[in-house]
Design a protein around this motif. Sequence first.
Motif, PDB file in Angstrom:
ATOM      1  N   GLY A   6     -30.482 105.403  14.335  1.00  0.00           N
ATOM      2  CA  GLY A   6     -30.583 106.333  15.475  1.00  0.00           C
ATOM      3  C   GLY A   6     -32.010 106.575  16.069  1.00  0.00           C
ATOM      4  O   GLY A   6     -32.073 106.403  17.236  1.00  0.00           O
ATOM      5  N   ASP A   7     -32.997 106.554  15.477  1.00  0.00           N
ATOM      6  CA  ASP A   7     -34.215 106.632  15.686  1.00  0.00           C
ATOM      7  C   ASP A   7     -34.548 105.214  16.422  1.00  0.00           C
ATOM      8  O   ASP A   7     -35.235 105.060  17.425  1.00  0.00           O
ATOM      9  N   TRP A   8     -34.129 104.088  15.906  1.00  0.00           N
ATOM     10  CA  TRP A   8     -34.548 102.855  16.261  1.00  0.00           C
ATOM     11  C   TRP A   8     -33.635 102.684  17.681  1.00  0.00           C
ATOM     12  O   TRP A   8     -34.312 102.185  18.766  1.00  0.00           O
ATOM     13  N   ILE A   9     -32.482 103.255  17.943  1.00  0.00           N
ATOM     14  CA  ILE A   9     -31.852 103.562  19.189  1.00  0.00           C
ATOM     15  C   ILE A   9     -32.505 104.114  20.309  1.00  0.00           C
ATOM     16  O   ILE A   9     -32.729 103.784  21.438  1.00  0.00           O
ATOM     17  N   ILE A  10     -32.930 105.406  19.920  1.00  0.00           N
ATOM     18  CA  ILE A  10     -33.807 106.239  20.921  1.00  0.00           C
ATOM     19  C   ILE A  10     -35.021 105.446  21.435  1.00  0.00           C
ATOM     20  O   ILE A  10     -35.350 105.397  22.436  1.00  0.00           O
ATOM     21  N   GLU A  11     -35.585 104.673  20.473  1.00  0.00           N
ATOM     22  CA  GLU A  11     -36.859 104.041  20.653  1.00  0.00           C
ATOM     23  C   GLU A  11     -36.320 102.752  21.638  1.00  0.00           C
ATOM     24  O   GLU A  11     -37.056 102.523  22.812  1.00  0.00           O
ATOM     25  N   GLN A  12     -35.405 102.192  21.599  1.00  0.00           N
ATOM     26  CA  GLN A  12     -34.990 100.799  22.349  1.00  0.00           C
ATOM     27  C   GLN A  12     -34.556 101.392  23.482  1.00  0.00           C
ATOM     28  O   GLN A  12     -34.965 100.602  24.599  1.00  0.00           O
ATOM     29  N   VAL A  13     -33.932 102.646  23.761  1.00  0.00           N
ATOM     30  CA  VAL A  13     -33.643 103.154  25.058  1.00  0.00           C
ATOM     31  C   VAL A  13     -35.062 103.333  26.014  1.00  0.00           C
ATOM     32  O   VAL A  13     -34.931 103.046  27.103  1.00  0.00           O
ATOM     33  N   CYS A  14     -35.877 104.012  25.026  1.00  0.00           N
ATOM     34  CA  CYS A  14     -37.065 104.272  25.972  1.00  0.00           C
ATOM     35  C   CYS A  14     -37.634 103.196  26.491  1.00  0.00           C
ATOM     36  O   CYS A  14     -38.268 102.947  27.437  1.00  0.00           O
ATOM     37  N   LYS A  15     -37.842 102.266  25.388  1.00  0.00           N
ATOM     38  CA  LYS A  15     -38.358 100.776  25.896  1.00  0.00           C
ATOM     39  C   LYS A  15     -37.807 100.188  26.918  1.00  0.00           C
ATOM     40  O   LYS A  15     -38.252  99.463  27.809  1.00  0.00           O
ATOM     41  N   GLN A  16     -36.313 100.152  26.844  1.00  0.00           N
ATOM     42  CA  GLN A  16     -35.497  99.527  28.066  1.00  0.00           C
ATOM     43  C   GLN A  16     -36.008 100.318  29.583  1.00  0.00           C
ATOM     44  O   GLN A  16     -35.946  99.692  30.501  1.00  0.00           O
ATOM     45  N   LEU A  17     -36.099 101.605  29.287  1.00  0.00           N
ATOM     46  CA  LEU A  17     -36.303 102.373  30.430  1.00  0.00           C
ATOM     47  C   LEU A  17     -37.629 102.011  31.116  1.00  0.00           C
ATOM     48  O   LEU A  17     -37.895 101.791  32.312  1.00  0.00           O
ATOM     49  N   TRP A  18     -38.419 101.831  30.188  1.00  0.00           N
ATOM     50  CA  TRP A  18     -39.949 101.379  30.522  1.00  0.00           C
ATOM     51  C   TRP A  18     -39.757 100.070  31.201  1.00  0.00           C
ATOM     52  O   TRP A  18     -40.581  99.799  32.137  1.00  0.00           O
ATOM     53  N   GLN A  19     -39.196  99.009  30.650  1.00  0.00           N
ATOM     54  CA  GLN A  19     -39.004  97.878  31.109  1.00  0.00           C
ATOM     55  C   GLN A  19     -38.513  97.851  32.567  1.00  0.00           C
ATOM     56  O   GLN A  19     -38.765  96.862  33.394  1.00  0.00           O
ATOM     57  N   TRP A  20     -37.189  98.400  32.706  1.00  0.00           N
ATOM     58  CA  TRP A  20     -36.499  98.641  33.959  1.00  0.00           C
ATOM     59  C   TRP A  20     -37.508  99.343  35.115  1.00  0.00           C
ATOM     60  O   TRP A  20     -37.702  98.903  36.051  1.00  0.00           O
ATOM     61  N   ASP A  21     -38.476 100.185  34.452  1.00  0.00           N
ATOM     62  CA  ASP A  21     -39.486 100.495  35.527  1.00  0.00           C
ATOM     63  C   ASP A  21     -40.365  99.614  35.846  1.00  0.00           C
ATOM     64  O   ASP A  21     -40.975  99.517  37.272  1.00  0.00           O
ATOM     65  N   GLN A  22     -40.842  98.641  35.077  1.00  0.00           N
ATOM     66  CA  GLN A  22     -41.755  97.539  35.314  1.00  0.00           C
ATOM     67  C   GLN A  22     -41.053  96.636  36.280  1.00  0.00           C
ATOM     68  O   GLN A  22     -41.796  96.083  37.141  1.00  0.00           O
ATOM     69  N   GLU A  23     -39.911  96.495  36.005  1.00  0.00           N
ATOM     70  CA  GLU A  23     -39.233  95.575  36.944  1.00  0.00           C
ATOM     71  C   GLU A  23     -38.670  96.074  38.219  1.00  0.00           C
ATOM     72  O   GLU A  23     -38.210  95.369  39.190  1.00  0.00           O
ATOM     73  N   GLY A  24     -39.094  97.409  38.391  1.00  0.00           N
ATOM     74  CA  GLY A  24     -38.578  98.103  39.575  1.00  0.00           C
ATOM     75  C   GLY A  24     -37.315  98.262  39.849  1.00  0.00           C
ATOM     76  O   GLY A  24     -36.519  98.516  41.139  1.00  0.00           O
ATOM     77  N   PHE A  25     -36.453  98.194  38.735  1.00  0.00           N
ATOM     78  CA  PHE A  25     -34.955  98.602  38.711  1.00  0.00           C
ATOM     79  C   PHE A  25     -34.846 100.140  38.374  1.00  0.00           C
ATOM     80  O   PHE A  25     -35.342 100.779  37.726  1.00  0.00           O
ATOM     81  N   VAL A  26     -34.166 100.855  39.509  1.00  0.00           N
ATOM     82  CA  VAL A  26     -33.807 102.141  39.397  1.00  0.00           C
ATOM     83  C   VAL A  26     -32.788 102.599  38.474  1.00  0.00           C
ATOM     84  O   VAL A  26     -31.387 102.336  38.771  1.00  0.00           O
ATOM     85  N   MET A  27     -32.989 103.344  37.465  1.00  0.00           N
ATOM     86  CA  MET A  27     -32.295 103.929  36.530  1.00  0.00           C
ATOM     87  C   MET A  27     -32.689 105.164  35.965  1.00  0.00           C
ATOM     88  O   MET A  27     -33.469 105.567  35.282  1.00  0.00           O
ATOM     89  N   PRO A  28     -31.894 106.445  36.753  1.00  0.00           N
ATOM     90  CA  PRO A  28     -32.306 107.554  36.551  1.00  0.00           C
ATOM     91  C   PRO A  28     -32.447 108.231  35.012  1.00  0.00           C
ATOM     92  O   PRO A  28     -33.093 108.802  34.488  1.00  0.00           O
ATOM     93  N   LYS A  29     -31.271 107.794  34.504  1.00  0.00           N
ATOM     94  CA  LYS A  29     -31.009 108.386  33.010  1.00  0.00           C
ATOM     95  C   LYS A  29     -30.383 107.553  32.132  1.00  0.00           C
ATOM     96  O   LYS A  29     -29.389 106.831  32.699  1.00  0.00           O
TER      97      LYS A  29
END
Length: 279
Positions: free
Chosen positions: A90-113
């Motif tokens: 579960g901890d790994w999943i939460i970290e992966q999600v945060c990392k993915q949001l960060w990556q989407w932010d870098q790529e300019g892909f808008v994902m609110p939540k």
Amino acid sequence: YAKRHGANMLVFYHDQMKSSYEEIMIETELYHAIEKEELTLYYQPLVSVHTREVMSVEALIRWSHSKMGFIPPDQFIPIAEENGFIRVLGDWIIEQVCKQLWQWDQEGFVMPKVSINLSYEQLKSDDFVSRVFTHLKTYNISGKRLAFEVTERILVEVSAETMQKVHAIREAGITLAVDDFGVGYSSLSYIERFPVDTIKLDKVFVNEIPIPDKKLAIIKAVFHLCELLNIQIVVEGIESIEQLNQIPIHLEASIQGYFFAKPQTASELMKNMNEIKQL
Ligand code: C2E
Ligand code: CA
Ligand code: CA
Ligand code: CA
């Protein structure tokens, strides 16, 4: 007769052995799944009925084992919950999600939540809240961009200690959704005690076409309740236009189901985003 009886017994034993052998395999192999990079998060959109906009995505784990093949989460999550490994997973999943949001932010892909499924076992772990905050900080993600999905069981069994954690999480802006609403416990009293932001109506309420009158009445009552309590509503499991047209959808409701989009990888999602909106 004896022969038939014997044959039945054999089948019975065979099935029992097969399932426990499989469970042991799953249990053993799951410990290595993270390091062997066999786990992936898929993302399924939650689409606003009114605006047809993707409001958020739910993270759903996928496990592809080199020899056993694809193992559905329904099969290994309960095992991980039972042996405690869900805390690590579960901890790994939460970290992966945060990392993915960060990556989407870098790529300019808008994902609110992004919405993450949470097991009670995770919430009970002492460092749960601090781990979540650490991941958010590491990837520079606001708490508002996470939602935790919990089942009604958690809400019924919650202790004073876990309640404190829930409040800490919500103070950081993370929202809370009740998953599989309507199939677990009949008492609604927890809604009064528990800070619920979203209710996800279980797919059993929409899985018959036409939807029977009784189910329809329940759906309407839930919509009404949510409106009065200012709770967001998500209808799960909408697969067809017939289903969609059957439900008296409130303008603020969201839909999650194969009709709009299946769970998909992060890169598939980026490619398919425009098509989802056009449906
Ligand atoms: P859930 O949280 O209720 O997730 C929704 C399930 O419904 C997902 O199955 C999703 O693929 C499926 N679904 C979505 N739209 C439709 C539809 O239109 N029709 C039908 N028939 N099904 C639809 P999935 O991914 O196999 O996950 C099953 C369960 O495993 C989840 O149920 C959840 O309880 C658990 N799970 C999945 N990922 C995670 C995770 O990362 N952590 C935890 N703790 N549990 C997870
Ligand atoms: Ca869920
Ligand atoms: Ca659900
Ligand atoms: Ca479920």
